[in-house]
Design an enzyme around this catalytic site. Sequence first.
Site, PDB file in Angstrom:
ATOM      1  CB  SER A   1      -4.981  -5.282  -6.545  1.00  0.00           C
ATOM      2  OG  SER A   1      -4.071  -6.207  -6.241  1.00  0.00           O
TER       3      SER A   1
ATOM      4  CE  LYS B   1      -4.698   1.427  -5.779  1.00  0.00           C
ATOM      5  NZ  LYS B   1      -3.946   1.798  -6.420  1.00  0.00           N
TER       6      LYS B   1
ATOM      7  CG  HIS C   1      -8.041  -1.868  -4.620  1.00  0.00           C
ATOM      8  ND1 HIS C   1      -8.134  -1.642  -5.733  1.00  0.00           N
ATOM      9  CD2 HIS C   1      -6.656  -2.082  -4.695  1.00  0.00           C
ATOM     10  CE1 HIS C   1      -6.833  -1.319  -6.494  1.00  0.00           C
ATOM     11  NE2 HIS C   1      -6.177  -2.044  -5.474  1.00  0.00           N
TER      12      HIS C   1
HETATM   13  C1  LIG Z   1      -4.081  -3.555  -2.248  1.00  0.00           C
HETATM   14  C2  LIG Z   1      -3.194  -1.836  -3.085  1.00  0.00           C
HETATM   15  N1  LIG Z   1      -2.041  -1.567  -1.911  1.00  0.00           N
HETATM   16  C3  LIG Z   1      -1.876  -0.593  -2.431  1.00  0.00           C
HETATM   17  C4  LIG Z   1      -0.981   0.003  -3.348  1.00  0.00           C
HETATM   18  C5  LIG Z   1      -0.590   1.153  -3.765  1.00  0.00           C
HETATM   19  O1  LIG Z   1      -1.497   2.419  -3.679  1.00  0.00           O
HETATM   20  P1  LIG Z   1      -0.606   3.636  -4.661  1.00  0.00           P
HETATM   21  O2  LIG Z   1      -1.288   3.551  -5.789  1.00  0.00           O
HETATM   22  O3  LIG Z   1      -0.980   4.751  -3.229  1.00  0.00           O
HETATM   23  O4  LIG Z   1       0.619   3.262  -4.139  1.00  0.00           O
HETATM   24  C6  LIG Z   1      -2.304  -0.160  -4.210  1.00  0.00           C
HETATM   25  C7  LIG Z   1      -2.414   0.177  -5.971  1.00  0.00           C
HETATM   26  O5  LIG Z   1      -1.654  -0.456  -7.016  1.00  0.00           O
HETATM   27  C8  LIG Z   1      -3.065  -1.636  -4.269  1.00  0.00           C
HETATM   28  O6  LIG Z   1      -3.388  -2.152  -4.794  1.00  0.00           O
END
Ligand SMILES: Cc1ncc(COP(=O)(O)O)c(C=O)c1O
Length: 394
Positions: free
Chosen positions: A176, A235, A204
Amino acid sequence: MTDVAERLEELRERGLHRRLRLVEGAQGPTVALDGRPVLLLCSNNYLGLADRAEVREAAAAAALRWGAGSGASRLISGNMEPHRELEARLAAFKGCEEALLFGSGYLANAGVIAALAGRGEVVFSDELNHASIVDGCRLSRAETVVYRHGDLEHLASCLRRAGDRASLIVTDGVFSMDGDVAPLSQLLELARRHGARLMVDEAHATGAIGPGGRGSVAAAGLSGEVDVVVGTLGKALGSYGAYACASAETIEFLVNSARPFIFSTAPPPSAAGAALAALDILEAEPGLVERLQANAEILRGALGAEGLDVGRSATQVVPVAVGEAEATMALCERALERGVFAQGIRPPTVPEGSCRLRFTAMATHRPQELTAAAREVGAAAREVGVTEPRALAA
Ligand SMILES: Cc1ncc(COP(=O)(O)O)c(C=O)c1O
């Protein structure tokens, strides 16, 4: 001074204090930020679906037909037609037997990891995994072994040491904050060899890489083989909520044991309606993913041409290395003055000393906007003296 005031002061002194900025209007390629027009280069609305008319209309239509809220958790009275329809679509899209919706990606990671690993077992987590994975590992009460980023030899030696306590390997598909892709084939091989499960977080990756935007697992040719694939609707799919894809048996187990699924209200029908419309668009317009990837390449190249270090990014997530927190925020503010918004990222989101601006390309940016923005960021970096950034990819 209260203890809270003291803690806030300490954050300020360490350059780690955060404040909310206000985006006016939808997450388009340009927005008004605290009243100032800027090019938005840090939204995860990668395909422009959050602000696309068909997706907004689908959200509104679902709210009108099914109501504004789901009223209860899925296991009480909150299980509704849009949830079931979206789960079937997601399972087919990801090439898995079944899918299960969660309230968010954070909740999905917390719930799935804690359900699949427990006391006495060992979870192996890449050192650059997202905070929601870190928290899921903590909640599981399993021993957590953090292996060096993408380091298969290190992971293999950790697995050997754990012996038959090895339970789960968990990794971001696309990291991320760095934008590189996990070595999934090798991770799956290690998992199989050591009797552990593999879980991949496609937050992502979905909509961004792989055939038709199916993600990093599909890109590696592993659809249906990875034990659990988690992803977010928040996203590239332009909505809110998240999902886990797995075998029917694993999903049945998650329904019975993933606490954020059991003890939280089902996602609203509007979120499911929007995600369904987003999947329709993604399937009808694979060119959107290609445009995102082309824009990402333009952005990486243009930032690199300014002498900025974009690390090992191979996707639409493009970090620009700075180093210390204060210099990072100084560059962020100077770039804003020049009309470019990329948020500064500091600990605990990234390791100490590896602060960065995190740029994200969207399919809806025009190439010339990206190259012009990179020039502005290069000028801002020279103005604030960020000319020898600490390298991201050690
Ligand atoms: C790699 C990763 N997993 C999970 C999440 C969390 O997802 P959500 O924004 O739907 O809670 C994010 C979000 O920032 C992320 O970057």
